[in-house]
Design a protein around this motif. Sequence first.
Motif, PDB file in Angstrom:
ATOM      1  N   ILE A 478       0.836  -1.206   0.000  1.00 13.41           N
ATOM      2  CA  ILE A 478       0.000   0.000   0.000  1.00 13.41           C
ATOM      3  C   ILE A 478       0.872   1.258   0.000  1.00 13.41           C
ATOM      4  O   ILE A 478       0.631   2.211  -0.753  1.00 13.41           O
ATOM      5  CB  ILE A 478      -0.946  -0.005   1.223  1.00 13.41           C
ATOM      6  CG1 ILE A 478      -1.946  -1.169   1.120  1.00 13.41           C
ATOM      7  CG2 ILE A 478      -1.692   1.328   1.332  1.00 13.41           C
ATOM      8  CD1 ILE A 478      -2.705  -1.430   2.417  1.00 13.41           C
ATOM      9  N   TYR A 479       1.880   1.267   0.855  1.00 14.17           N
ATOM     10  CA  TYR A 479       2.779   2.424   0.956  1.00 14.17           C
ATOM     11  C   TYR A 479       3.450   2.707  -0.384  1.00 14.17           C
ATOM     12  O   TYR A 479       3.507   3.866  -0.832  1.00 14.17           O
ATOM     13  CB  TYR A 479       3.829   2.160   2.032  1.00 14.17           C
ATOM     14  CG  TYR A 479       4.811   3.305   2.230  1.00 14.17           C
ATOM     15  CD1 TYR A 479       4.475   4.407   3.000  1.00 14.17           C
ATOM     16  CD2 TYR A 479       6.071   3.260   1.635  1.00 14.17           C
ATOM     17  CE1 TYR A 479       5.370   5.453   3.178  1.00 14.17           C
ATOM     18  CE2 TYR A 479       6.975   4.296   1.811  1.00 14.17           C
ATOM     19  CZ  TYR A 479       6.629   5.395   2.580  1.00 14.17           C
ATOM     20  OH  TYR A 479       7.509   6.431   2.749  1.00 14.17           O
ATOM     21  N   GLN A 480       3.944   1.683  -1.037  1.00 15.34           N
ATOM     22  CA  GLN A 480       4.617   1.859  -2.325  1.00 15.34           C
ATOM     23  C   GLN A 480       3.669   2.446  -3.362  1.00 15.34           C
ATOM     24  O   GLN A 480       4.023   3.370  -4.100  1.00 15.34           O
ATOM     25  CB  GLN A 480       5.165   0.516  -2.822  1.00 15.34           C
ATOM     26  CG  GLN A 480       6.394   0.032  -2.083  1.00 15.34           C
ATOM     27  CD  GLN A 480       7.626   0.838  -2.438  1.00 15.34           C
ATOM     28  OE1 GLN A 480       7.875   1.896  -1.854  1.00 15.34           O
ATOM     29  NE2 GLN A 480       8.394   0.343  -3.398  1.00 15.34           N
ATOM     30  N   ARG A 481       2.462   1.881  -3.437  1.00 17.54           N
ATOM     31  CA  ARG A 481       1.507   2.367  -4.437  1.00 17.54           C
ATOM     32  C   ARG A 481       1.099   3.815  -4.161  1.00 17.54           C
ATOM     33  O   ARG A 481       0.976   4.627  -5.078  1.00 17.54           O
ATOM     34  CB  ARG A 481       0.286   1.454  -4.465  1.00 17.54           C
ATOM     35  CG  ARG A 481       0.564   0.117  -5.159  1.00 17.54           C
ATOM     36  CD  ARG A 481      -0.697  -0.706  -5.383  1.00 17.54           C
ATOM     37  NE  ARG A 481      -1.180  -1.332  -4.164  1.00 17.54           N
ATOM     38  CZ  ARG A 481      -2.260  -0.944  -3.507  1.00 17.54           C
ATOM     39  NH1 ARG A 481      -2.967   0.093  -3.935  1.00 17.54           N
ATOM     40  NH2 ARG A 481      -2.651  -1.573  -2.424  1.00 17.54           N
ATOM     41  N   GLN A 484       4.004   6.174  -5.076  1.00 18.79           N
ATOM     42  CA  GLN A 484       4.110   6.339  -6.525  1.00 18.79           C
ATOM     43  C   GLN A 484       2.982   7.223  -7.057  1.00 18.79           C
ATOM     44  O   GLN A 484       3.194   8.049  -7.949  1.00 18.79           O
ATOM     45  CB  GLN A 484       4.074   4.967  -7.207  1.00 18.79           C
ATOM     46  CG  GLN A 484       5.320   4.123  -6.929  1.00 18.79           C
ATOM     47  CD  GLN A 484       5.132   2.665  -7.293  1.00 18.79           C
ATOM     48  OE1 GLN A 484       4.082   2.265  -7.818  1.00 18.79           O
ATOM     49  NE2 GLN A 484       6.137   1.852  -6.996  1.00 18.79           N
ATOM     50  N   SER A 485       1.806   7.051  -6.503  1.00 18.41           N
ATOM     51  CA  SER A 485       0.668   7.868  -6.934  1.00 18.41           C
ATOM     52  C   SER A 485       0.871   9.333  -6.585  1.00 18.41           C
ATOM     53  O   SER A 485       0.521  10.233  -7.357  1.00 18.41           O
ATOM     54  CB  SER A 485      -0.625   7.352  -6.290  1.00 18.41           C
ATOM     55  OG  SER A 485      -0.897   6.047  -6.716  1.00 18.41           O
ATOM     56  N   GLN A 486       1.449   9.607  -5.425  1.00 18.88           N
ATOM     57  CA  GLN A 486       1.691  10.989  -5.021  1.00 18.88           C
ATOM     58  C   GLN A 486       2.680  11.676  -5.953  1.00 18.88           C
ATOM     59  O   GLN A 486       2.524  12.846  -6.287  1.00 18.88           O
ATOM     60  CB  GLN A 486       2.214  11.022  -3.585  1.00 18.88           C
ATOM     61  CG  GLN A 486       1.146  10.724  -2.549  1.00 18.88           C
ATOM     62  CD  GLN A 486       1.702  10.696  -1.142  1.00 18.88           C
ATOM     63  OE1 GLN A 486       2.822  11.154  -0.917  1.00 18.88           O
ATOM     64  NE2 GLN A 486       0.940  10.156  -0.206  1.00 18.88           N
ATOM     65  N   VAL A 487       3.687  10.925  -6.401  1.00 21.17           N
ATOM     66  CA  VAL A 487       4.654  11.499  -7.335  1.00 21.17           C
ATOM     67  C   VAL A 487       3.963  11.824  -8.648  1.00 21.17           C
ATOM     68  O   VAL A 487       4.174  12.881  -9.250  1.00 21.17           O
ATOM     69  CB  VAL A 487       5.824  10.519  -7.568  1.00 21.17           C
ATOM     70  CG1 VAL A 487       6.717  11.015  -8.704  1.00 21.17           C
ATOM     71  CG2 VAL A 487       6.622  10.352  -6.293  1.00 21.17           C
ATOM     72  N   ASP A 548      15.586  -0.355   1.078  1.00 24.42           N
ATOM     73  CA  ASP A 548      15.965  -1.654   1.638  1.00 24.42           C
ATOM     74  C   ASP A 548      15.161  -1.996   2.887  1.00 24.42           C
ATOM     75  O   ASP A 548      14.734  -3.127   3.062  1.00 24.42           O
ATOM     76  CB  ASP A 548      17.460  -1.678   1.987  1.00 24.42           C
ATOM     77  CG  ASP A 548      18.343  -1.886   0.777  1.00 24.42           C
ATOM     78  OD1 ASP A 548      17.974  -2.711  -0.080  1.00 24.42           O
ATOM     79  OD2 ASP A 548      19.383  -1.217   0.679  1.00 24.42           O
ATOM     80  N   TYR A 549      14.995  -1.004   3.747  1.00 21.51           N
ATOM     81  CA  TYR A 549      14.341  -1.249   5.037  1.00 21.51           C
ATOM     82  C   TYR A 549      13.023  -0.490   5.126  1.00 21.51           C
ATOM     83  O   TYR A 549      12.953   0.703   4.805  1.00 21.51           O
ATOM     84  CB  TYR A 549      15.248  -0.837   6.192  1.00 21.51           C
ATOM     85  CG  TYR A 549      16.400  -1.774   6.436  1.00 21.51           C
ATOM     86  CD1 TYR A 549      16.253  -2.893   7.246  1.00 21.51           C
ATOM     87  CD2 TYR A 549      17.637  -1.532   5.846  1.00 21.51           C
ATOM     88  CE1 TYR A 549      17.311  -3.762   7.470  1.00 21.51           C
ATOM     89  CE2 TYR A 549      18.711  -2.395   6.064  1.00 21.51           C
ATOM     90  CZ  TYR A 549      18.542  -3.510   6.877  1.00 21.51           C
ATOM     91  OH  TYR A 549      19.590  -4.364   7.086  1.00 21.51           O
ATOM     92  N   LEU A 550      11.996  -1.198   5.602  1.00 25.66           N
ATOM     93  CA  LEU A 550      10.692  -0.611   5.875  1.00 25.66           C
ATOM     94  C   LEU A 550      10.621  -0.316   7.364  1.00 25.66           C
ATOM     95  O   LEU A 550      10.786  -1.215   8.198  1.00 25.66           O
ATOM     96  CB  LEU A 550       9.590  -1.594   5.479  1.00 25.66           C
ATOM     97  CG  LEU A 550       8.148  -1.093   5.561  1.00 25.66           C
ATOM     98  CD1 LEU A 550       7.871  -0.077   4.456  1.00 25.66           C
ATOM     99  CD2 LEU A 550       7.174  -2.270   5.452  1.00 25.66           C
TER     100      LEU A 550
END
Length: 671
Positions: A478-481, A484-487, A548-550
């Motif tokens: 969720i965080y990744q998506r 990316q959407s915010q960018v 690398d780290y979450l």
Amino acid sequence: MHVNTTSAKTITKLLIANRGEIACRVISTAQRMGIATVAIYSDADQHARHVQLADEAVHVGAAASSDSYLQIERIIAAAKQTGAQAIHPGYGFLSENEAFADACASNHIIFVGPPVNAIAAMGSKSAAKAIMDEAGVPLVPGYHGSEQDADTLAAAADKIGYPVLLKAAYGGGGKGMRLVEQASEFNDALASAKREAKASFGNERMLIEKFIRNPRHVEVQVFADEHGNAVYLAERDCSVQRRHQKILEEAPAPALAEKTRVAMGEAAVRAAQAIDYVGAGTVEFLFDANNQFYFMEMNTRLQVEHPVTEMITGLDLVEWQLRVAAGETLPLAQDDIQLNGHAFEARIYAEDPDNDFLPCTGRLNHLRAPLTSAHVRIDTGVVEGDEVTAFYDPMIAKLVVWDVDRSSALRRLQQALSQYRITGLSTNISFLQRICAHPQFQRAELTTQFIDKHATQLFQQTDIDVNRYAIIASLFDIYQRQQQSQVAAWYSPWDNADSFRLNQGFSHQLQWQYGEQTLTIQLTQQGQQFSLANDAQQQWQVLDFDGDYLSISENGHRFRVAVADDGAEVTLFNQLERVSVSRYRVADTLNSEADAGGLQAPMNGTVVEVLVQVDDWVEKDQALLIMEAMKMEYTIRAPAAGRVSEVFYQPGELVSDGAELLGLAQDTDNA
């Protein structure tokens, strides 16, 4: 005793007749010494790291080692073509091949290794035993005779007394070696050992030794020059092995009395002097519970585990090799050699420990290694994105650590292993971590049977909270998506994808696959906070992801988890655990009728022998076919009783991972 001599032999360009991490390691020292380097490579290695590091590189053939790295004439031609005055053979391949050393001499090329006669003397384990016996080096009781018919060998085994160890007389690395517990197993074990020895070394001659239960494997690094000087550079304990191959080594050997250490070192020097040895060599001993040591063999080359000796002596053994090959005297006398601290080496392999250490092939999709320092060293021949193929040894890297004492060095090793992260194929990293955490290993209660002895603990799967990992994978996804959407959204709130709601939270539902399990995770998002749909009391928040780290907060408790995402699956690393969950997809429906009775290749390899024919009735666990891959032999056995309906491959043919090898009709008619 040691007078510096000016050598008439000059090495300004060195060809390395090897590949992978040892080629990279030799290149590093040679270039530091101002020596230009030449790599050789096969079709499979044209983009390999050792090719990139060398000053020049010459193609020597197809991917199979028999068509490239074992081609003596092509390697000699490459040295001549590039003007290399010397060849370093590394280890494996041609490093202990007297014909190769002789070819170098015939072509006026310096062979960075011992003289041909020394290789020949130690190349036959039988002849080596006789030489060592004469030199006063203790031997294990056994048969080393020239009579090689099955009846003679069986009679010798009976005389020695079971259990016995069959060993390829011209072998090494565990190839052509079989433990035989009783006479009824002897003939099958002999046939298998001879077949593997013939395939690996071109010679099926065997020797037999009394099998000493629970010994330690302790070896001594020796060095000798052309001027009659010889020294030993401490010893290494290499007891922790699988398939008779080492995976964890350390120096110096722990719990060894100084008197024994000196006696073993002096015996190793006598062994080297008995064959007029020159260069780096390793004399290997079995060390029993009564503190007695017995000569096993002498490896006339640099060993895989030489870095642990370098770490405790502060010496560069490849530099010593090059200087001795150029005719110089040894840099130090015995009394000048000082030991400092303790070192471990862990071999990182592409293999599946839970599946009988079956080697694995595949792409290194994600590779993160611990940072190197004075305490941590990594010898490797690969980088992220490289392929591990079935053509060569599956070792990915050697992780070497040093500290002031064994307990401190072991903590370093455990920390470094936890920082080594690889996806794309199975590795033995978690297995190595379990060994290091085992109380008996920490107390240095070592034996060559360590893994078998502690199999219950070492192979025991820890209870993994898979659902928790699926939650973390969902938060990551969720965080990744959303990032990316915010960018992409620039400043439009309608494209922000942050799940904003005026009066209520937004629900995310994600599905993951873990083995046969399908995991459904439903999270409710309110601002930056997440909670499980069925547990509003548990609050999660993703704080950051640095590539690398979450970083995560769980009810105010902050922690980090290493994450690798290759698109199809997300892998989470946390201390001793590595958990991969796949993004859910509907699997293709399998044709169960077509699959019934099929036997698949466990990996890419070559069919060595087909033991059955169509229409043969076979029993459960009966050997059906033998294949070879990554220098090891594997026997395919019947999963159930049945009749052979089809044989798809013949000896010598290549097979791909997962290919169906035979068909087995599971009927009840065995007439």
